[in-house]
Write an enzyme that holds these catalytic residues in place. Sequence first.
Site, mmCIF file in Angstrom:
data_model
loop_
_atom_site.group_PDB
_atom_site.id
_atom_site.type_symbol
_atom_site.label_atom_id
_atom_site.label_comp_id
_atom_site.label_asym_id
_atom_site.label_seq_id
_atom_site.Cartn_x
_atom_site.Cartn_y
_atom_site.Cartn_z
ATOM 1 N N ASN A 182 1.150 1.602 6.964
ATOM 2 C CA ASN A 182 0.838 0.775 5.672
ATOM 3 C C ASN A 182 0.892 1.680 4.474
ATOM 4 O OD1 ASN A 182 0.566 -2.093 6.800
ATOM 5 N ND2 ASN A 182 -1.381 -1.034 7.881
ATOM 6 N N ASN A 221 35.292 29.232 -11.828
ATOM 7 C CA ASN A 221 36.142 28.055 -11.440
ATOM 8 C C ASN A 221 36.287 26.922 -12.450
ATOM 9 O OD1 ASN A 221 33.427 27.519 -10.927
ATOM 10 N ND2 ASN A 221 34.156 25.972 -9.348
ATOM 11 N N LYS A 244 8.748 -0.889 2.035
ATOM 12 C CA LYS A 244 8.197 -0.075 3.129
ATOM 13 C C LYS A 244 9.329 0.254 4.083
ATOM 14 C CE LYS A 244 5.038 -1.833 5.967
ATOM 15 N NZ LYS A 244 3.753 -1.875 6.365
ATOM 16 N N ASN A 299 37.570 41.187 1.694
ATOM 17 C CA ASN A 299 36.155 41.888 1.109
ATOM 18 C C ASN A 299 35.736 41.611 -0.396
ATOM 19 O OD1 ASN A 299 33.776 43.510 0.599
ATOM 20 N ND2 ASN A 299 34.355 44.443 2.584
ATOM 21 N N ARG A 343 0.638 -1.102 0.029
ATOM 22 C CA ARG A 343 0.225 0.187 0.124
ATOM 23 C C ARG A 343 0.880 1.234 -0.046
ATOM 24 N NH1 ARG A 343 -3.750 -1.431 4.959
ATOM 25 N NH2 ARG A 343 -2.309 -3.149 5.152
HETATM 26 C C1 UD1 Z 1 1.014 -9.112 13.020
HETATM 27 C C2 UD1 Z 1 0.609 -9.746 14.052
HETATM 28 C C3 UD1 Z 1 -0.712 -8.782 14.737
HETATM 29 C C4 UD1 Z 1 -0.245 -7.657 15.236
HETATM 30 C C5 UD1 Z 1 0.432 -7.117 14.204
HETATM 31 C C6 UD1 Z 1 1.179 -5.717 14.473
HETATM 32 C C7 UD1 Z 1 0.934 -11.997 13.551
HETATM 33 C C8 UD1 Z 1 0.165 -13.242 12.942
HETATM 34 N N1 UD1 Z 1 -0.088 -10.968 13.630
HETATM 35 O O1 UD1 Z 1 0.141 -8.886 12.300
HETATM 36 O O2 UD1 Z 1 -1.225 -9.675 16.076
HETATM 37 O O3 UD1 Z 1 -1.220 -6.769 15.780
HETATM 38 O O4 UD1 Z 1 1.453 -7.734 13.567
HETATM 39 O O5 UD1 Z 1 1.764 -4.772 13.482
HETATM 40 O O6 UD1 Z 1 2.037 -12.112 13.561
HETATM 41 N N2 UD1 Z 1 6.892 -10.192 7.903
HETATM 42 C C9 UD1 Z 1 7.647 -10.694 7.618
HETATM 43 N N3 UD1 Z 1 7.624 -12.352 6.794
HETATM 44 C C10 UD1 Z 1 6.318 -12.615 6.972
HETATM 45 C C11 UD1 Z 1 5.126 -11.644 7.390
HETATM 46 C C12 UD1 Z 1 5.363 -10.467 7.777
HETATM 47 O O7 UD1 Z 1 8.933 -10.424 7.641
HETATM 48 O O8 UD1 Z 1 6.074 -13.634 6.132
HETATM 49 C C13 UD1 Z 1 7.263 -8.826 8.778
HETATM 50 C C14 UD1 Z 1 6.473 -7.666 7.895
HETATM 51 O O9 UD1 Z 1 7.346 -7.080 6.980
HETATM 52 C C15 UD1 Z 1 6.320 -6.734 9.094
HETATM 53 C C16 UD1 Z 1 5.926 -7.690 10.326
HETATM 54 O O10 UD1 Z 1 6.368 -8.950 10.094
HETATM 55 O O11 UD1 Z 1 7.466 -5.997 9.325
HETATM 56 C C17 UD1 Z 1 4.389 -7.958 10.604
HETATM 57 O O12 UD1 Z 1 3.708 -8.347 9.475
HETATM 58 P P1 UD1 Z 1 2.365 -7.456 9.063
HETATM 59 O O13 UD1 Z 1 1.894 -8.392 7.864
HETATM 60 O O14 UD1 Z 1 2.574 -6.330 8.933
HETATM 61 O O15 UD1 Z 1 1.520 -8.083 10.374
HETATM 62 P P2 UD1 Z 1 0.291 -8.873 10.540
HETATM 63 O O16 UD1 Z 1 0.914 -10.225 10.212
HETATM 64 O O17 UD1 Z 1 -0.513 -8.347 9.531
#
Ligand code: UD1
Length: 480
Positions: A234, A392, A26, A383, A19
């Site tokens: 996001n 230059n 990001k 000055n 997004r």
């Molecule tokens: C997750 C939590 C949720 C919490 C939220 C807070 C889980 C299942 N859920 O949500 O409870 O409220 O974070 O932001 O954990 N990432 C990876 N690899 C992956 C998936 C994610 O590195 O396979 C990283 C993303 O880049 C990000 C972070 O993990 O930095 C969180 O992932 P994101 O998809 O934003 O969070 P949710 O899984 O939706």
Amino acid sequence: MSQAPSRTVVVLAAGEGKRMKSATPKVLQPLLGRTLLGHVLAVAQAIKTDRTVVVVGHKADQVGGFLAGAAPEATPVLQAEQNGTGHAVRIALDATPELSGTVVVLSGDVPLLRAETVEALLAAHERAGAAATVLSAEVDDPTGLGRIIRDADGNLSRIVEQKDATPEQRAIREINSGIYAFDAVLLREALGKLSTDNAQGEEYLTDVFGILGGQGHPVAIEVAEFAYETYGCNDRAELSRLRVLMRDRINDAWMRSGVLLLDPATIWIDATATLEPDAVVDQNCQIRGNTTVARDAVIGPDTTLIDTTVGEGAAVLRTHSIGAQIGPAATVGPFSYLRPGTRLGRKSKIGGFVEAKNAELGEGAKVPHLTYVGDATIGAKANIGAGTIFANYDGVNKHHTTVGEAAFVGSDTVLIAPVEIGPGAYVAAGSAIAKGVPAGNLGVTRAQQRNIEGWVARKRPGTVSAEAAERAGDSTPDQE
Ligand code: UD1
Ligand code: CA
């Protein structure tokens, strides 16, 4: 004495961040002097970890390249497919076998988190002797986030994702920040038991809490004192809200340390800049990068300083400066442009509409108006007259100009580099100087002036000029 248990930080940074609609991942989006990931790594550094592992995936080359430059102590680990946060941590642990002690999990897109808050989480984790501790927060709008489900005694029973939650659970406003502390050995065991039997078909890291709790291991909750520290972002609208929150926090801290900010809502100071007490920043300023501002300096209004050093008591007004050193009590502006390699000595002056690049001004030297100074050394008390150009560049190479101590360069002069004006030498206004002017000489390259008597009456009869000349009669200045 027993040795402190080891600490490993795992930063999750593999997600795409669709997004943001950006070619830049990001976690590499900029926020007041650092990338989002850079802010998180600064926290990791501040809490004294034994190792930092960063899980990369989406645009892994770009994120890895950033890490190599900005945080060489961090080890990138590739999660080729993003199968969920549990999968991500499992891959990080697979890359660090034999791990024991505490694992701290941070999110690469939660930049407002402070080291103090992570220390509070770790203290709560240790106090409770917990297998796993989650940082929670009370928020007004929990949409999209995991909810903290407490039992009748207020203890953590499990964490439920929005997509898997019942309507009653969705009404809970205590959310999972995605920041945790775990016992490394128990975490590894629990990660091996994760399933993908959920609404998103992913391995949820959050399920570790239910698994460990079900086995009778203590699991704990630390509620964040300031919920906003747990905010992720996001899209760019959310990122801009984080930027405002961070700006206000940075500004408050500088004001509490004695810096005067005249209109903090219009002053943007990077997390990487520093200011001394009694420095003053007026409206509409950006203090960026590794800029330092010493005490009693006055910046602005309407000034941008990037990687610039400002000395004690200097004044910089309506100026754009990048990579310059502004000495103590020097004055700059209004409407000037300092470029890299500009070094202004004590009490020197760059006035209005001056551009300077790779130029050194000695103590008390003055370039007051409308001048380009490129590749030059200007001695103390020299000055430089209005409209002087330091030429230059010959179209192929850059050359240096030296102006000696207390030399005086008249207005509208071109100094054609390489050239040297000696100490105490003068240059007549309107000269084009390509040869050196020795100390104490006057350099002049103008053609002699010639006045043609009665020209206006003959060639422009009947004009307002001719009438004015006639009224003046022969009261005009004497010719030499
Ligand atoms: C997750 C939590 C949720 C919490 C939220 C807070 C889980 C299942 N859920 O949500 O409870 O409220 O974070 O932001 O954990 N990432 C990876 N690899 C992956 C998936 C994610 O590195 O396979 C990283 C993303 O880049 C990000 C972070 O993990 O930095 C969180 O992932 P994101 O998809 O934003 O969070 P949710 O899984 O939706
Ligand atoms: Ca997700």
